[in-house]
Design an enzyme around this catalytic site. Structure first.
Site, mmCIF file in Angstrom:
data_model
loop_
_atom_site.group_PDB
_atom_site.id
_atom_site.type_symbol
_atom_site.label_atom_id
_atom_site.label_comp_id
_atom_site.label_asym_id
_atom_site.label_seq_id
_atom_site.Cartn_x
_atom_site.Cartn_y
_atom_site.Cartn_z
ATOM 1 N N GLN A 73 0.821 -1.215 0.000
ATOM 2 C CA GLN A 73 0.000 0.000 0.000
ATOM 3 C C GLN A 73 0.860 1.272 0.000
ATOM 4 O OE1 GLN A 73 -3.179 0.681 -0.468
ATOM 5 N NE2 GLN A 73 -3.567 -1.470 -0.881
ATOM 6 N N SER A 74 2.069 1.176 -0.513
ATOM 7 C CA SER A 74 2.977 2.325 -0.504
ATOM 8 C C SER A 74 2.408 3.533 -1.252
ATOM 9 C CB SER A 74 4.305 1.899 -1.140
ATOM 10 O OG SER A 74 5.105 3.031 -1.416
ATOM 11 N N ASN A 75 2.321 4.655 -0.546
ATOM 12 C CA ASN A 75 1.930 5.917 -1.193
ATOM 13 C C ASN A 75 3.033 6.381 -2.139
ATOM 14 O OD1 ASN A 75 -0.540 6.395 0.360
ATOM 15 N ND2 ASN A 75 0.839 6.692 2.093
#
Ligand SMILES: *Cc1c(COP(=O)(O)O)cnc(C)c1O
Length: 333
Positions: A73-75
């Protein structure tokens, strides 16, 4: 020295506003917010400021593909994928995940942005740089040139984004007619905090920079931040005395772990949402704001008149981490 050349990817300057009702609820200094969640939509949050400098370097060195890594879920990965799409570059993301991750939140956007995702197992997380180097070698064998951005773009060039942000804050303060006594942010990979510290030194900002840890403790992060600072000073070609033990790293708000929420933090997110119409995210800015409000209650900010909270973004994570669960806060697993 001027900052290195940068692309224009973010909507800057981001607004600064006073949070009146949260200030009243907290009963301490005035709480102001810098909306770095407004840097964009696809390219939103703090990572875009770093990408402006890092991707410029990629273009200047003739690279055609951006390579980076992070959690599923890395921004940062999503912002990199969007930057690559905008600039017509390739993008390969090395993401650590349990098998068969849900196509949600940032991961869904990565796919729509046409990034090539290479999934690695959670236990391979320490070897992310090796995976990225392998990708770069693979590209080289095909006559292409990859540019590796470390996790969170938290290296010397990336942190220039937050040196630049301090200059922006100084300009905004000039029209507001005061200086903030403290600037508060979340610490993930450390580049935002390091950039703010270096910017404070470079532009002579009088306020303290406070970083709320959301992953691990201060003892772990002190040397990490120190290294980013050293690298950043090299990039800048300037040297400042910033001792590692003088950094204001705020412990106590990680909770059960990275990207794992706890009831008091979620209550803070909900309070800020309904008092101000501002959505924080459960991984970073929620814990950082919870830290700030808790420290105000403990008297840490007794001498401060005004503090500036940097909202670093992360809204897409809300849909992944809180979506589908019992959305009545406090009941999250
Ligand atoms: C990455 C991230 C942070 C942490 O910033 P670092 O520079 O990695 O320390 C904070 N908030 C959000 C929303 C992020 O995506």
């Amino acid at each position: 020295m001027p900052l290195p050349k940068r692309l224009s990817l973010a909507c800057l300057p981001t607004p600064i506003a006073r949070l009146d009702r949260i200030t009243r609820l907290a009963g301490g200094p005035e709480i102001w917010i810098k909306r770095d969640d407004y840097t964009g939509i696809e390219m939103s949050g703090n990572k875009v400021r770093k990408l402006e400098f890092a991707v410029q370097e990629a273009l200047d060195t003739g690279c055609d593909t951006l390579i980076t890594a992070g959690g599923i879920q890395s921004n940062h990965a999503r912002a990199t994928a969007a930057a690559a799409a905008k600039l017509g570059l390739g993008c390969i993301l090395v993401l650590n995940s349990e098998p068969d991750p849900a196509h949600q939140g940032n991961y869904l956007l990565d796919e729509w942005l046409n990034a090539e995702v290479r999934l690695i197992r959670p236990e391979d997380t320490p070897f992310r740089m090796k995976f990225m180097e392998d990708v770069r070698d693979e590209l080289a064998a095909k006559g292409k040139k990859g540019y590796i951005l470390p996790v969170g773009a938290s290296n010397g060039i990336g942190s220039m984004g937050y040196v630049n942000a301090v200059q922006e804050i100084c300009e905004q303060e000039a029209s507001l007619g005061f200086k903030f006594d403290a600037i508060v942010c979340a610490i993930g990979s450390g580049g935002t905090f390091a950039g703010l510290e270096l910017g404070k030194a470079k532009y002579g900002h009088p306020g303290e920079v406070h970083g709320v840890l959301v992953t691990d403790d201060a003892a772990t992060y002190r040397p990490i931040i120190h290294d980013i600072l050293e690298e950043s000073m090299d990039v800048l070609g300037e040297s400042y005395e910033i001792p590692a033990d003088a950094l204001h790293l705020v412990d106590g708000y990680v909770g059960p772990g990275y990207a794992r929420s706890y009831p008091e933090e979620l209550e803070t997110i909900r309070t800020v949402a309904h008092a101000e119409g501002v959505m924080l995210d459960p991984v970073y800015s929620g814990k950082a704001m919870h830290g700030l409000l808790s420290e105000i209650r403990k008297g840490t900010y007794a001498k401060a008149k005004r503090v500036l909270f940097v909202h670093t973004g992360g809204l897409f994570g809300v849909f992944h981490f809180l979506g589908g669960q019992d959305a009545r806060f406090g009941k999250v697993k």
